[in-house]
Design a protein around this motif. Sequence first.
Motif, short mmCIF file in Angstrom:
data_model
loop_
_atom_site.label_atom_id
_atom_site.label_comp_id
_atom_site.label_asym_id
_atom_site.label_seq_id
_atom_site.Cartn_x
_atom_site.Cartn_y
_atom_site.Cartn_z
N GLN A 31 -22.61 62.90 42.29
CA GLN A 31 -23.20 64.22 42.41
C GLN A 31 -22.66 65.00 43.60
OE1 GLN A 31 -25.02 65.52 39.94
NE2 GLN A 31 -24.55 63.55 38.96
N THR A 32 -22.28 64.31 44.67
CA THR A 32 -21.67 65.00 45.81
C THR A 32 -20.33 65.60 45.42
OG1 THR A 32 -22.78 63.53 47.36
CG2 THR A 32 -20.87 64.73 48.18
N ILE A 33 -19.55 64.85 44.65
CA ILE A 33 -18.25 65.34 44.19
C ILE A 33 -18.44 66.49 43.20
CG2 ILE A 33 -16.18 64.73 42.88
CD1 ILE A 33 -16.24 63.68 45.74
N ARG A 34 -19.45 66.39 42.37
CA ARG A 34 -19.69 67.47 41.40
C ARG A 34 -20.12 68.75 42.12
NH1 ARG A 34 -21.32 65.35 35.40
NH2 ARG A 34 -19.59 63.88 35.26
N ALA A 35 -20.90 68.59 43.19
CA ALA A 35 -21.26 69.76 43.99
C ALA A 35 -20.02 70.33 44.69
CB ALA A 35 -22.32 69.38 45.02
N TYR A 36 -19.14 69.45 45.14
CA TYR A 36 -17.88 69.87 45.78
C TYR A 36 -17.01 70.64 44.78
CZ TYR A 36 -13.30 69.33 48.10
OH TYR A 36 -12.07 69.55 48.69
N ALA A 37 -16.94 70.14 43.55
CA ALA A 37 -16.16 70.81 42.51
C ALA A 37 -16.74 72.18 42.18
CB ALA A 37 -16.11 69.93 41.26
N GLN A 38 -18.07 72.26 42.18
CA GLN A 38 -18.73 73.53 41.91
C GLN A 38 -18.44 74.53 43.03
OE1 GLN A 38 -20.89 73.40 38.98
NE2 GLN A 38 -20.61 75.63 39.04
N ALA A 39 -18.54 74.04 44.27
CA ALA A 39 -18.33 74.93 45.42
C ALA A 39 -16.89 75.44 45.49
CB ALA A 39 -18.69 74.19 46.71
N HIS A 40 -15.92 74.62 45.04
CA HIS A 40 -14.51 75.01 45.10
C HIS A 40 -13.98 75.50 43.74
CE1 HIS A 40 -14.99 72.55 48.73
NE2 HIS A 40 -13.94 73.19 49.22
N ASP A 41 -14.91 75.65 42.79
CA ASP A 41 -14.57 76.19 41.46
C ASP A 41 -13.39 75.43 40.84
OD1 ASP A 41 -14.91 77.84 39.28
OD2 ASP A 41 -13.50 79.35 40.02
N LEU A 42 -13.52 74.09 40.77
CA LEU A 42 -12.45 73.25 40.21
C LEU A 42 -12.63 73.21 38.69
CD1 LEU A 42 -12.48 70.32 42.82
CD2 LEU A 42 -11.18 72.46 42.87
N LYS A 43 -12.10 74.23 38.02
CA LYS A 43 -12.31 74.38 36.57
C LYS A 43 -11.80 73.20 35.75
CE LYS A 43 -12.61 79.43 36.26
NZ LYS A 43 -12.69 79.69 37.69
#
Length: 664
Positions: free
Chosen positions: A210-222
């Motif tokens: 979940q931390t990585i998923r939040a990181y992906a969301q914050a950096h818009d890793l489509k």
Amino acid sequence: MATVALLGNPNTGKTTLFNELTDKYAYVGNWTGVTVDKKMGTLRHTKIAVVDLPGVYSLNPITKDESVAIEYLLHGDPDLILNVTNASQLKRNLLLTIELLEFGTPVIIALNMIDDLNRTNVTYDLPTLAQRLHCQLKATNARNKKGVAQLRDDLVASLTELPPAAALHITYPTLVEQGITQAAKKLAAEHGMTPDFARWLTIQFMNQNQTIRAYAQAHDLKPLLQSAPFYDAQNFENQIFTTRLTFIEDTLAAARRQNTPTSQSELTNQIDRWVTHPLLGLPIFVVIFYLMFKLSFDWIGTPLSDGLNALVSGPISHGANSLLTSLGALPFLKSLIVDGVIAGVGGVLTFMPQIFVLFACISILEDSGYMARAALVTDRLMQMIGLNGKSFIPLIIGFGCNVTGIMATRTIEQPKERLITTLISPFMSCSARLPIYSLFVAAFFARNQALVVLSIYFLGIAVALIMAKVYQLVFKVKGNSNFMIELPQYHLPRPDIILQGTWDKGKGFVKKAGTIIFAGTVLIWLLSNLSFHGPVTDIDQSFAADLGRWLLPVFAPLGVGSWEIVSALLTGIMAKEVISSSMIILFHFTGRTALVATFANLFTPLSAYALLVFILLYIPCFSTLATIKAETGSTKWTIYSAVSSFIIAYGLAFLIYQIGSLFI
């Protein structure tokens, strides 16, 4: 400056290894976004920084402590990772190792506690492990300092001389591997990531971190966000775990060598048959704690405290009085120093031997390996109230200080279980209460000091468990979380580790003597020597007397008949240690001996015990309340803790005194 990050599972000896590798051990502020202290040091004889991260089982965080590790990897940019493992628990430990090896930063694995592995019937060929894991492995035993110097040299060489090893690439199932390859290429092309970091990030995302998923969301890793439904639908998380576990089993099987178990390994098993026995485990736990209190109050601690008290109340007090008189000090100032500071602070410091003996006993239990068994044994009891053995660990830590006990609740995964443990932790009898216990047991229970103190400690545990059951029903906690703990081999406690552990636990008491206790002592002296009309010579005309007499009717049903006791109890909200110094000042004594004698005219054994119960349970000190506020993030729970603990303390002390008075 180069940085080494220490990562590993709990109970791998990581902190011991950190202390052996570094010149100093320091807490430096907080990690960004979390209330967990940074622990940093410098590699001995170098300028290389070493960061000691909390023990974690994986990079997929569940607790506050565990989130620190993944956040540090994302933002801390270490130059090298030292992965500390328990050599005899490699199958579990290597699950974290694989996540670190896939990250791409160079890794050195320390096979710590190697002596424990050598005592079993299994050992491992290190070159085979190194070849399959694509990294360096070093055998160490931090407790006995074996391999530590060589490990330090290898860390320096890896940072300055040797080329970094490539990231570990495990071949996952075809569909998973295709997804990793596609997403990693897009991340590298669109976001400028290195191939290793892009691959690691993708695997962690697939693993529902979940931390990585939040990181992906914050950096818009489509490339990751758009594929998340597909990853989850295909159950990539289980496939990744199964592949890693198979890799670990194959690796360990290839490196495994047969060994002849030693007598110590067999001795550990024999001892565990008794101390972890379903029926005998708890009685043994009680006996061990009883012996601990016998050492602290009857055999070692009290005789030393008596000697220190004679020194403070005699030569030191009289010498200071003579010196100040010869210097022509004002009577007001002389009284403040002699009757206030020396009598109050010095009176509290005379309890240091008992407190340090108690902490030495706890350090011995920790270093010997017994504390892990205590958590296991109490797990069965904790399960009955909806918690588990992991909740008992903060409660045990609370015997030293409720503040650190509450902070230790961060390791509990479930929010409701963490809140319950936080709310019941102040019922644990911290070391700050020991001085007041010592005064009363010396006055009324001289022949059974250890037994009476033990009953107070276990009464605190009983109240905590009852309240935990109440909270379980109120909060509707359903089911219990799992409790996992490695049981280390038993060790003969190492004197330097015992001394260091005792000092680490006890230095807070000494520090308080120079800060909070000093401030409280000066405050109570001023209150006992001043009134609305200025300085007074009769303490019965002072602020302290007025306040104590005003509240005395509230405490009379508990068997308290002296306003001095009431005033002293109020100062305990600042810090429980201040109660003893306040009593010494309010009764105008220079030491605890005269105070103990005075108690015989103020209390009966029954009223004395009722008061001890009240002191055990009533309002937590300011530091504890502040920690509850920080850990829960709620003023409401902080106020609730203060009010509810007072009500419980008053109610139980009232029942003990009133019902006991019918029979005694």
